[in-house]
Design an enzyme around this catalytic site. Structure first.
Site, PDB file in Angstrom:
ATOM      1  CE  LYS A   1      -3.450  -0.411   2.833  1.00  0.00           C
ATOM      2  NZ  LYS A   1      -4.351  -0.352   4.017  1.00  0.00           N
TER       3      LYS A   1
ATOM      4  N   GLY B   1     -16.490   3.453   6.368  1.00  0.00           N
ATOM      5  CA  GLY B   1     -17.760   3.315   5.653  1.00  0.00           C
ATOM      6  C   GLY B   1     -18.639   4.548   5.803  1.00  0.00           C
TER       7      GLY B   1
ATOM      8  CE  LYS C   1      -3.588  -3.162   9.873  1.00  0.00           C
ATOM      9  NZ  LYS C   1      -3.950  -2.317   8.740  1.00  0.00           N
TER      10      LYS C   1
ATOM     11  N   GLY D   1     -18.357   1.980  10.039  1.00  0.00           N
ATOM     12  CA  GLY D   1     -17.387   2.521  10.992  1.00  0.00           C
ATOM     13  C   GLY D   1     -16.801   3.807  10.417  1.00  0.00           C
TER      14      GLY D   1
HETATM   15  N1  GLU Z   1      -5.035   1.058   9.336  1.00  0.00           N
HETATM   16  C1  GLU Z   1      -4.986   1.845   8.159  1.00  0.00           C
HETATM   17  C2  GLU Z   1      -4.728   0.966   6.946  1.00  0.00           C
HETATM   18  O1  GLU Z   1      -5.009  -0.213   6.960  1.00  0.00           O
HETATM   19  C3  GLU Z   1      -4.062   3.037   8.270  1.00  0.00           C
HETATM   20  C4  GLU Z   1      -2.624   2.747   8.544  1.00  0.00           C
HETATM   21  C5  GLU Z   1      -1.790   3.953   8.873  1.00  0.00           C
HETATM   22  O2  GLU Z   1      -2.310   5.063   8.885  1.00  0.00           O
HETATM   23  O3  GLU Z   1      -0.604   3.764   9.132  1.00  0.00           O
HETATM   24  O4  GLU Z   1      -4.317   1.426   5.932  1.00  0.00           O
END
Ligand code: GLU
Length: 405
Positions: free
Chosen positions: A91, A219, A103, A216
């Protein structure tokens, strides 16, 4: 429930058949750099001690510090966190920001804890992990069930332990605690920017009928943003139920109803449907904004939407992806569609390190520039390799990581 990590690896295998990245490179991406499991003892309000299981997976930091949220959920387990950390790696790469992938999580139902217990649990997660975290090492953020307030507790705990005053180790903080303007709506808004670039290419109507799974942060914000731009939100759902109204839902009233009754169901003028039925509605845009593993080989064939915009992480399984591709239903993939959140997290980190505070307008302009560019890049890769948008996005991401290797 499928193993999300296996699904993620399946996607990696698939992309290496579309473009040859070399076996060594792919092999390195098959395993995280570090996979940390911790126990977090918490004194409960009734005086008893409870031990919770927590995680941090540091997947890959080729492009920059590990970056990614922390999830609080009873079903959270290591394979899910590993998959999510892998997707964070891609990402950040597809968005072109100088961050790696990580994560975290805790296996817990946060709704069963008091606020004080939740705070002790959150601070406990930081205590066990403070050695590996840091603005230039690993930068966590919110995810499912974690809020700006939780990030403020965590940032405070980290500052107490290490003396670090930059507040750049956690993003998604409240604005008065060093948070960025626009972070709250960033994931939904980013999804809308990506959708807008793609909708021109995909010949979608001006006024789309939109169904959204999940109400949430992501959404609910997406529902509002799509409505503000003239689209019609015909269905939304939460973990318990879904509501549907062909002519469109009045979101303000839906929010008020949910606040008053604690649920979406029985909203006046709308029909109660199930989450499964929501996914199969006749609509233009289907937005899964909840969890992994929602569109599977069992229901992919029944999807009637013209396009799927993945605001959740991993909502479509690889088998379903294949079915949808054959049916000519484009899937705008999670790693780009929901990258607005981490992109504004990156802006927050940069503001903290520089001691700056940018306006909302600055944040949105920068976000739009990044996502417009990455969306076009994904599209051109998908066309060049005659493949799906997901594979196009994977190619953009992997090319960026490989170049840095
Ligand atoms: N939890 C979010 C995601 O899955 C944001 C992660 C972040 O801001 O570091 O992209």
């Amino acid at each position: 429930m499928q193993n999300p990590y296996q699904d993620a690896m399946h996607q990696l295998d698939k992309v290496s058949k579309v473009k040859n990245f070399g076996d060594d490179f792919i092999a390195r991406l098959r395993i995280p750099d570090r996979d940390i499991r911790i126990s977090i003892p918490v004194s409960m309000d009734d005086g008893t001690l409870k031990i919770f299981e927590g995680y941090r997976v540091e997947y890959n930091n080729t492009l920059g510090p590990y970056k990614g949220g922390i999830r609080y959920h009873p079903d959270t387990e290591i394979n899910e966190v590993k998959a999510l950390a892998f997707w964070m790696t891609l990402k950040c790469a597809v968005a072109g920001i100088p961050m790696g992938g990580g994560k975290g999580g805790i296996t817990v139902d946060p709704h069963k804890l008091s606020k004080a217990e939740l705070e002790r649990l959150s601070r406990g997660w930081v205590k066990k992990l403070s050695d590996v975290l840091g603005p230039h090492k690993d930068v966590p953020a919110p995810d499912v069930n974690t809020t700006p307030e939780i990030m403020a507790w965590m940032a405070d705990e980290y500052a107490k332990i290490t003396g670090d005053k930059t507040r750049a180790t956690f993003t998604g903080k409240p604005i008065h605690n060093g948070g960025s303007e626009g972070r709250g709506v960033a994931t939904g808004l980013g999804g809308f920017y990506v959708f807008n670039i793609l909708s021109k290419e995909l010949n979608l109507p001006e006024k789309c009928k939109v169904a959204i799974q999940g109400f949430g942060n992501v959404g609910a914000n997406a529902a509002e943003i799509f409505t503000q731009h003239g689209h019609i939100v015909i269905a939304v759902s939460d973990s318990k139920s879904a509501i549907y109204k062909e002519s469109g839902l009045d979101l303000e009233k839906v929010e008020a109803h949910k606040k008053n009754t604690g649920a979406l169901k029985d909203f006046e003028g709308a029909k109660n449907i199930t989450n499964e039925e929501l996914l199969e509605l006749n609509c233009d845009v289907l937005i899964p904004a909840a969890f992994e593993d929602q569109i599977t080989k069992d229901n992919a064939d029944k999807i009637k939407a013209k396009v799927i915009l993945e605001l959740a992480n991993g909502p479509t399984t690889p088998e379903a992806d294949e079915i949808l591709y054959q049916k000519n239903i484009p899937v705008i993939p999670d790693i780009l569609a929901n990258s607005g959140g981490v992109t504004v997290s990156y802006f927050e980190w940069e503001q903290n390190l520089k001691g700056e505070h940018w306006t909302e307008k600055q944040v949105f302009n920068k976000l739009k520039t990044i996502l417009d560019y990455s969306s076009k890049k994904m599209l051109s890769k998908a066309r060049e390799f005659k493949t799906s948008l997901r594979m196009g996005a994977f190619i953009v991401a992997l090319e960026r990581i490989k170049e840095k290797y």
